[in-house]
Design a protein around this motif. Structure first.
Motif, PDB file in Angstrom:
ATOM      1  N   GLU A 121      18.704  56.324   0.336  1.00  0.00           N
ATOM      2  CA  GLU A 121      19.854  56.857   1.059  1.00  0.00           C
ATOM      3  C   GLU A 121      19.746  58.375   1.117  1.00  0.00           C
ATOM      4  N   HIS A 161      21.964  61.792   1.355  1.00  0.00           N
ATOM      5  CA  HIS A 161      23.307  62.341   1.168  1.00  0.00           C
ATOM      6  C   HIS A 161      23.239  63.855   1.360  1.00  0.00           C
ATOM      7  N   ARG A 176      18.723  59.589  -2.491  1.00  0.00           N
ATOM      8  CA  ARG A 176      19.178  58.679  -3.540  1.00  0.00           C
ATOM      9  C   ARG A 176      18.353  57.399  -3.456  1.00  0.00           C
ATOM     10  N   THR A 184      24.800  59.742   4.716  1.00  0.00           N
ATOM     11  CA  THR A 184      26.189  60.139   4.479  1.00  0.00           C
ATOM     12  C   THR A 184      26.272  61.652   4.401  1.00  0.00           C
ATOM     13  N   TRP A 221      28.829  64.851   3.467  1.00  0.00           N
ATOM     14  CA  TRP A 221      30.023  65.140   2.666  1.00  0.00           C
ATOM     15  C   TRP A 221      30.481  66.575   2.923  1.00  0.00           C
ATOM     16  N   CYS A 262      29.979  58.626   9.538  1.00  0.00           N
ATOM     17  CA  CYS A 262      29.123  58.958   8.393  1.00  0.00           C
ATOM     18  C   CYS A 262      29.674  60.112   7.567  1.00  0.00           C
ATOM     19  N   ARG A 276      32.326  62.032   5.145  1.00  0.00           N
ATOM     20  CA  ARG A 276      33.304  61.696   4.119  1.00  0.00           C
ATOM     21  C   ARG A 276      33.756  62.960   3.404  1.00  0.00           C
ATOM     22  N   LEU A 318      27.340  60.145  -7.945  1.00  0.00           N
ATOM     23  CA  LEU A 318      26.314  59.667  -7.020  1.00  0.00           C
ATOM     24  C   LEU A 318      25.321  58.747  -7.727  1.00  0.00           C
ATOM     25  N   PRO A 372      28.625  52.624  -5.373  1.00  0.00           N
ATOM     26  CA  PRO A 372      29.465  53.218  -4.325  1.00  0.00           C
ATOM     27  C   PRO A 372      30.957  52.987  -4.499  1.00  0.00           C
ATOM     28  N   TRP A 374      32.625  56.078  -5.798  1.00  0.00           N
ATOM     29  CA  TRP A 374      32.538  57.316  -5.036  1.00  0.00           C
ATOM     30  C   TRP A 374      33.927  57.749  -4.567  1.00  0.00           C
TER      31      TRP A 374
END
Length: 646
Positions: A334, A336, A353, A411, A413, A449, A451, A485, A489, A492
């Motif tokens: 993943e 991030h 990740r 994702t 952030w 995507c 957050r 992290l 999930p 999170w």
């Protein structure tokens, strides 16, 4: 220079034929580089030296298109392989011959001893310093890869993607594959008379059979110990531990604008692992520029901060960052990304990740980027949006490059609820600055995507404010990402449901205002009546207009009207005004009178009728008193009066 002669890279040349000969003499000098593992004394050719005509050889040559690989791309690919090896091509430029006719433009003058006579020589190969040399060298390697593609397919792919100038930085997933690839590379390059040297690897079987002349000398000259320290594309790499390290040796010079820029330029960090540190330096440079000092004037305002920064730089050698991003048996990957902004600037960082089959999670910093805020002041939400824009670029770049990692989730952030509000609406709703960036971000990273993360858990926070070296090396949040992290999930952060309501005012401040235009047909008389408050003036204007129309229609001057406006012309103008006003105010009454219908009761009492000019007049019989010589008598008189306007 003797090596040039013995290798055939330089040969005696006859003297140039007269002053008009098509030739060029290249000045040259030596440069010492004590820390070089192979060539401590180098020859430098000044191909930019001007001739008598005011031009140099570089001025008249085409540089050719850029064929160099992106150094960031090469390094990011290097971090994917489990088994890696590096090497460089020995004297790459000097292995490529140039046609004899072109050697006239590569003449030099040389003698081995001051007692010898000066002699002319040709440089027979591509020369370092010629502006077209990089293109010629890389183009030759690419042609060699194309010619030998069928025999060495894997090596040809490496030449096309994993070479930066003369440095080869590549790898495989197993030692056996790496050995085969290394053998293919050696044979492919030998077809072009190229030789690999300074080889290094994190796997001993790839280099243990090599002679010491072909291996990278990894001795640390300062300590005298044999340590695995290799410099690849400007980064320090420790093959035995397979980690990146950082080494900065600041000089002890007076703090001036010149020395500060020189010291900061010595920190080479293409992947921006040291973003919090380099941002601190970038902000110092911006402050230096704003002070407007000369190059050698000590900046008293920032001297203390600079000395504190410089004294802590040697401690950067304690930082170790693992090279390999993935675990050996990774189940999923993943990406991030985190972004943040402050009044000083904005930054973004991307983490990979990885989850293996045992459920263990590994977090690795892939790359980062930071920028100082522009001198033209922007609001903090706008800077936060610039950070999101920068993060969208990084995520798009990394995800397109790491396709073979099978990245399942991307994702982004941010700790700004205002930015989230902007990103989750159509770009057309916002003003130009916000709208353009929102449209780009939504194109690269979909709105779903994005957050929200708390500022205390945002790794990009330190990169947007800057840290001193001692603070960077112990900053776990920056190097390993937020602790949650590493968890499932479900643990999170979740987005607060009422956050948008609290920030609604700020979101609306960037809302584009919609202007509605309504086209209406307005009569010229209406505009005249609206813009002029004097009835007499309006009558004079209308009379002049009618006179102009009349004079345009008649042919002879005898029938044209001149001089002051007459009473008849004023009466005609007044009738036009009355008729126009009545048509506007009593449109329904006029229509009924024309159709011989009864009018409304308030109007019907006046017995209205239309005269020959189409003006409404009342028909009420009024009694008037008429004085005579015999006295006063009452006699009925009918008065026809125009109806008043509304």
């Amino acid at each position: 220079m003797q090596d040039y002669l013995e290798a055939g890279h330089m040969s005696l040349a006859p003297p140039a034929r007269g002053t008009t000969a098509r030739s060029y003499y290249i000045p040259h000098h030596c440069v010492q580089k004590p820390d070089s593992a192979s060539t401590k004394l180098r020859v430098v050719f000044d191909v930019s030296a001007k001739c008598a005509n005011g031009q140099s050889l570089n001025d008249t040559l085409h540089t050719g298109p850029k064929l160099l690989q992106d150094i960031v791309r090469v390094l990011l690919n290097f971090r994917l392989h489990r088994v890696v090896f590096t090497a460089d091509v020995r004297q790459m430029y000097r292995q490529i011959s140039i046609p004899p006719n072109d050697r006239e433009f590569q003449r030099i003058i040389w003698r081995s001893s001051p007692d010898d006579a000066l002699q002319d020589y040709y440089l027979n190969t591509v020369t370092y310093g010629v502006c077209s040399a990089p293109f010629l060298a890389i183009r030759t390697l690419l042609q060699l890869a194309s010619d030998e593609q069928s025999r060495f397919p894997r090596a040809a792919a490496v030449v096309r993607s994993d070479i930066y100038m003369d440095d080869i930085v590549t790898g495989c997933d197993s030692v056996q594959d790496a050995l085969e690839l290394q053998e293919q590379l050696i044979k492919l390059l030998q077809c072009g008379q190229f030789e690999l040297r300074k080889r290094a690897s994190n796997a001993l079987p790839l280099i243990e059979h090599l002679d010491s002349s072909f291996r990278q000398d990894v001795r640390d000259f300062d300590s005298g110990d044999s340590v695995a320290s290799v410099k690849i594309l400007g980064l320090q790499w420790l093959p035995s531990q397979d980690v990146f390290s950082f080494k900065v040796k600041p000089t002890d010079r007076t703090c001036t604008k010149r020395t500060i820029l020189s010291e900061i330029a010595r920190i080479f960090d293409p992947l921006d692992f040291l973003s919090p540190l380099t941002f601190f330096a970038k902000h110092l440079i911006q402050q230096l520029w704003c002070l407007g000092l000369s190059w050698d004037t000590p900046p008293a305002e920032i001297t203390h901060r600079w000395e504190q920064y410089r004294s802590q730089l040697p401690g950067m050698s304690e930082i170790k960052l693992k090279r390999h991003l993935l675990t050996r048996q990774h189940l999923s990957c993943e990406l991030h990304g985190f972004c943040d902004a402050s009044e000083m600037g904005y930054a973004a960082a991307v983490y990979l990740r990885g989850v293996d089959y045992n459920g263990d999670v590994s977090i690795s910093l892939v790359m980062a980027k930071s920028k100082v805020a522009p001198l033209k002041r922007r609001s903090l939400p706008q800077l936060e949006l610039c950070g999101a824009h920068l993060l969208a670029k990084l995520l798009s770049y990394v995800s397109s490059l790491y396709v073979k990692c099978n990245i399942t989730v991307v994702t982004a952030w941010t700790d700004s609820m205002i930015v989230l509000g902007w990103l989750r609406a159509s770009p057309h709703r916002w003003k130009t600055f916000v709208s353009n960036r929102v449209a780009y971000i939504q194109d690269k990273v979909p709105s779903e995507c994005w957050r929200h993360v708390r500022s205390s858990d945002n790794p990009a926070d330190c990169a947007s404010r800057g840290l001193l070296p001692d603070e960077v090396k112990n900053h776990n949040l920056w190097w390993r990402g937020p602790n949650w992290l590493h968890q499932d999930p479900d643990f999170w952060p979740s987005e607060p449901s009422t956050a948008f309501l609290r920030e609604e005012a700020m979101i609306n401040s960037e809302t584009r205002r919609t202007i509605l235009l309504i086209a209406t047909e307005e009569n010229a008389l209406d505009r005249l009546i609206k813009n002029c408050s004097s009835l007499s003036r309006i009558k004079i204007i209308i009379a002049h207009l009618f006179r102009f129309v009349n004079n345009c229609r008649v042919a002879s001057n005898s029938n044209r009207r001149f001089g002051p406006i007459s009473l008849d012309e004023q009466t005609t103008a007044m009738n036009v005004l009355i008729k126009h006003t009545q048509r506007s105010a009593f449109e329904d009454t006029i229509r009924k009178l024309e159709d011989k219908q009864q009018c409304a009761k308030p109007i019907q009492r006046l017995a209205p009728f239309l005269d020959q000019k189409g003006i409404i007049r009342d028909g009420v019989v009024r009694v008037a008193t008429v004085k005579t010589t015999n006295g006063s008598i009452r006699r009925p008189v009918v008065k026809l009066c125009p109806l008043p306007s509304q």
